[in-house]
Write an enzyme that holds these catalytic residues in place. Structure first.
Site, short mmCIF file in Angstrom:
data_model
loop_
_atom_site.label_atom_id
_atom_site.label_comp_id
_atom_site.label_asym_id
_atom_site.label_seq_id
_atom_site.Cartn_x
_atom_site.Cartn_y
_atom_site.Cartn_z
N LYS A 138 0.81 -1.34 -0.02
CA LYS A 138 0.16 0.02 0.02
C LYS A 138 0.98 1.67 0.09
O LYS A 138 1.63 1.05 0.53
CB LYS A 138 -1.22 0.51 1.14
CG LYS A 138 -0.19 0.44 2.76
CD LYS A 138 -1.41 0.49 3.48
CE LYS A 138 -1.39 1.78 4.77
NZ LYS A 138 -0.85 2.65 4.92
N HIS A 168 -0.90 -4.85 5.94
CA HIS A 168 -0.32 -5.79 7.22
C HIS A 168 -1.61 -6.43 7.88
O HIS A 168 -1.66 -7.09 8.31
CB HIS A 168 1.10 -5.46 7.15
CG HIS A 168 0.28 -4.36 7.26
ND1 HIS A 168 -0.01 -2.85 7.50
CD2 HIS A 168 0.25 -3.93 9.30
CE1 HIS A 168 -0.10 -1.88 8.92
NE2 HIS A 168 0.37 -2.38 9.66
N LYS A 172 -2.09 -10.01 10.16
CA LYS A 172 -2.54 -9.53 11.80
C LYS A 172 -3.56 -11.56 12.27
O LYS A 172 -4.43 -11.58 11.68
CB LYS A 172 -3.09 -8.63 12.81
CG LYS A 172 -1.72 -7.82 12.21
CD LYS A 172 -2.84 -6.34 12.76
CE LYS A 172 -1.50 -5.39 12.89
NZ LYS A 172 -1.07 -4.67 14.06
N GLU A 206 -3.64 5.69 18.69
CA GLU A 206 -2.11 5.73 17.93
C GLU A 206 -1.48 6.94 18.97
O GLU A 206 -2.22 8.01 18.99
CB GLU A 206 -1.63 5.59 16.71
CG GLU A 206 -1.58 4.28 15.66
CD GLU A 206 -1.16 4.56 14.48
OE1 GLU A 206 -0.97 3.53 14.30
OE2 GLU A 206 -1.00 6.13 13.87
N ASP A 225 -4.03 7.14 4.98
CA ASP A 225 -2.97 6.52 5.50
C ASP A 225 -3.57 5.10 5.98
O ASP A 225 -3.39 3.94 5.82
CB ASP A 225 -3.11 6.91 5.86
CG ASP A 225 -1.57 5.85 6.56
OD1 ASP A 225 -0.63 5.42 6.27
OD2 ASP A 225 -1.08 6.17 7.91
N HIS A 230 -6.46 -0.78 5.40
CA HIS A 230 -6.86 -1.46 6.86
C HIS A 230 -8.11 -1.97 8.10
O HIS A 230 -9.02 -2.35 7.84
CB HIS A 230 -5.97 -1.13 8.19
CG HIS A 230 -4.67 -1.01 7.35
ND1 HIS A 230 -3.69 -1.47 6.86
CD2 HIS A 230 -3.30 0.26 8.01
CE1 HIS A 230 -2.53 -1.25 6.61
NE2 HIS A 230 -2.61 -0.02 7.32
N LYS A 316 -3.86 10.02 15.46
CA LYS A 316 -2.19 10.03 15.54
C LYS A 316 -2.29 11.39 17.07
O LYS A 316 -3.05 12.00 17.30
CB LYS A 316 -1.58 10.78 14.90
CG LYS A 316 -1.62 9.11 13.64
CD LYS A 316 -0.33 9.46 13.29
CE LYS A 316 0.15 8.09 12.30
NZ LYS A 316 0.40 7.03 12.73
C1 BG6 Z 1 0.58 1.58 8.40
C2 BG6 Z 1 0.43 3.22 8.64
O1 BG6 Z 1 -0.18 1.15 7.16
O2 BG6 Z 1 -0.16 1.71 9.27
C3 BG6 Z 1 0.66 4.48 10.05
O3 BG6 Z 1 1.04 3.79 7.26
C4 BG6 Z 1 0.25 3.06 11.14
O4 BG6 Z 1 0.36 5.33 10.14
C5 BG6 Z 1 0.29 2.27 10.56
O5 BG6 Z 1 1.16 4.04 12.43
C6 BG6 Z 1 -0.18 0.91 11.88
O6 BG6 Z 1 -0.24 -0.26 11.65
P1 BG6 Z 1 0.09 -1.55 12.86
O7 BG6 Z 1 0.53 -2.89 12.17
O8 BG6 Z 1 1.28 -0.75 14.13
O9 BG6 Z 1 -1.15 -0.85 14.14
#
Ligand code: BG6
Length: 473
Positions: A138, A168, A172, A206, A225, A230, A316
């Site tokens: 991505k 990703h 998970k 976050e 993002d 996600h 964030k």
């Molecule tokens: C990424 C984003 O795809 O996913 C980030 O670009 C984000 O901004 C991250 O922090 C979060 O991933 P995870 O696995 O830490 O929840």
């Protein structure tokens, strides 16, 4: 070709950030688990010697998870390096030579999307693309139109069955558990619909800022993002109909169908926020209008989900780090007991990170004369330090040709169609204080459904830091 094992792994962007933090550790782990025993070819622009590459791999592993000496040595013995400009024909001639007798390579493009075109073309012209698979990171475009042209570039050379689009989140363990929990049990299905469910909330929180990724983030913002990918993937897994089987197309087909039935977001149901101090981050425009927080209300137009709002929030610099889904059940039709039950009484909670928990929150009577209740949580948890990290799982599956955990073209496009109307700063961006839950307008968005569930502070233990996906080499 389907389901056969790739006989070489080539990754473009071997010297980049994503490779250091995610891919190299994943390769070491794959070796440790006996899942990688083919030539690995790193491609990048830097004119490094084999020793320099070896040192880079060692440093990367040391900083991200640790070096397993035996697996590291094996990785180095499998690893070759091709250095060259991605737009230069000779790079692909060198690659062809490095591939030797490999007939079904897997190409991992850990590179910025602007380079996908030249690389795909280079692979095609040199004959390297024949019978190959390609994995791409991505973001898949910046909006619907650019995603379509990106897909066109890929499809001009690779069939859809050879294109593995990584999100990703799909790798998970707890996300897989949502799918499993839904369809391995029969008690959820009868109530998993508009008759019993009042609303759904998803929060991805976050407790850190853009952490040095200002330049990348300026091009993205929270909606591009994490919401478009996600979080809409989570919506799809949580709300899709039962797939007819375990095969990848059955599952991916249901996910696509669900996202296609979502209404494009309405700007009046979107709240964007920006934490105070973001414009001063390195790489950020001092007048930036990019959102570091977004709260949206999504509607799924289907027989099952009509009138069940889905609230999605990502931010964030909010007070904790963690991702959680709450599925709230409707209240009992009558108040039988004198004490009025609180607004949030019955809900399913899927806590995906940092601690994994699936639970049903219910009311139970407090011992004593009065018919008074309190909230109790029936919990299923599963904590295993050995859980396979997402990149290892995804790469292993891609090498085997298993597409289940990868995003299909129609799903990517359906997700862009949902967010397209609210991209490009069409709604105001409100400032919020770091360490708060975004601007107050986000609370108003959900006020009629009783407010947000804020993930708890206890969730911060073991929280992971920022993840580099999206800012490849
Ligand atoms: C990424 C984003 O795809 O996913 C980030 O670009 C984000 O901004 C991250 O922090 C979060 O991933 P995870 O696995 O830490 O929840």
């Amino acid at each position: 070709m389907k389901d056969s094992l790739s006989d070489a792994l080539v990754f473009f962007g071997v010297t980049g950030d994503l490779a250091s933090k995610q891919i190299l550790p994943a390769l070491q782990s794959m070796i440790r688990h006996g899942n990688l025993n083919v030539p690995v070819i790193g491609v990048a622009g830097r004119p490094w010697s084999a020793d320099q590459l070896r040192a880079h791999v060692h440093d990367s592993l040391e900083q991200h998870g640790g070096v397993d000496t035996a697996a590291f040595e094996k990785l180095i013995s499998l690893l070759q390096y091709v250095s060259g400009n991605y737009k230069d024909e000779t790079t692909y001639t060198k690659l062809r030579n490095a591939l030797g007798s490999a007939k079904h390579p897997l190409y991992y493009l850990a590179i910025p999307p602007s380079l996908f075109g030249p690389v795909v073309e280079g692979l095609a012209k040199s004959g390297c693309a024949n019978n190959a698979r390609v994995v791409i990171e991505k973001p898949f475009g910046r909006d619907l139109a650019s995603a379509q042209s990106l897909n066109q570039i890929l499809r001009s050379v690779f069939p859809e069955s050879a294109i593995f689009r990584i999100d990703h989140y799909l790798g998970k363990e707890p996300v897989q558990n949502v799918l499993y929990f839904r369809f391995a049990n029969s008690f959820l299905e009868p109530i998993w619909n508009r008759n019993y469910i009042k609303c759904i909330q998803i929060t991805m929180a976050e407790n850190f800022g853009v952490a040095g990724r200002g330049k990348f983030y300026e091009e993205a913002g929270a909606i591009r993002d994490v919401v478009q990918n996600h979080l809409l993937q989570l919506v799809a897994i949580l709300m899709m109909d039962a797939p007819s089987g375990e095969d990848s197309d059955a599952i991916r087909g249901e996910k696509a169908r669900l996202l296609r039935s979502a209404k494009p977001l309405d700007p009046s149901e979107v709240v964007r926020g920006q934490y105070r101090g973001y414009p001063q981050e390195p790489g950020v425009d001092p007048d930036s209008q990019v959102e570091t927080f977004a709260a949206v209300k999504l509607h799924i137009h289907s027989w099952r989900w009509a009138n069940v709002p889905v609230y999605i929030r990502a931010g964030k610099w909010v007070p904790v780090t963690g991702t959680e889904i709450e599925v709230e059940l409707k209240r009992p039709p009558q108040a039988v007991f004198h004490q009025s039950e609180p607004a949030h009484s019955n809900y399913y909670r899927f806590r995906l990170s940092p601690l994994v928990k699936i639970s049903l929150c219910a009311r139970a009577k407090v011992p004593g004369e009065a018919m008074r209740g309190e909230e109790v949580e029936l919990v299923a948890t599963h904590q295993s330090p050995d859980e396979m990290p997402p990149y290892e799982r995804l790469l292993t599956n891609a090498m085997r040709g298993d597409m289940t955990l990868f995003v299909r073209e129609d799903t990517v496009e359906a997700a862009w169609r949902i967010v397209d109307p609210v991209l490009g700063n069409v709604t105001p961006v409100y400032e919020y204080e770091p360490d708060t839950w975004g601007p107050p307008q986000a609370d108003q968005l959900i006020a009629q459904d009783g407010g947000w569930y804020n993930p708890e502070h206890s969730m911060t233990s073991g929280a992971s830091g920022p993840h580099p996906a999206g800012e490849q080499a």
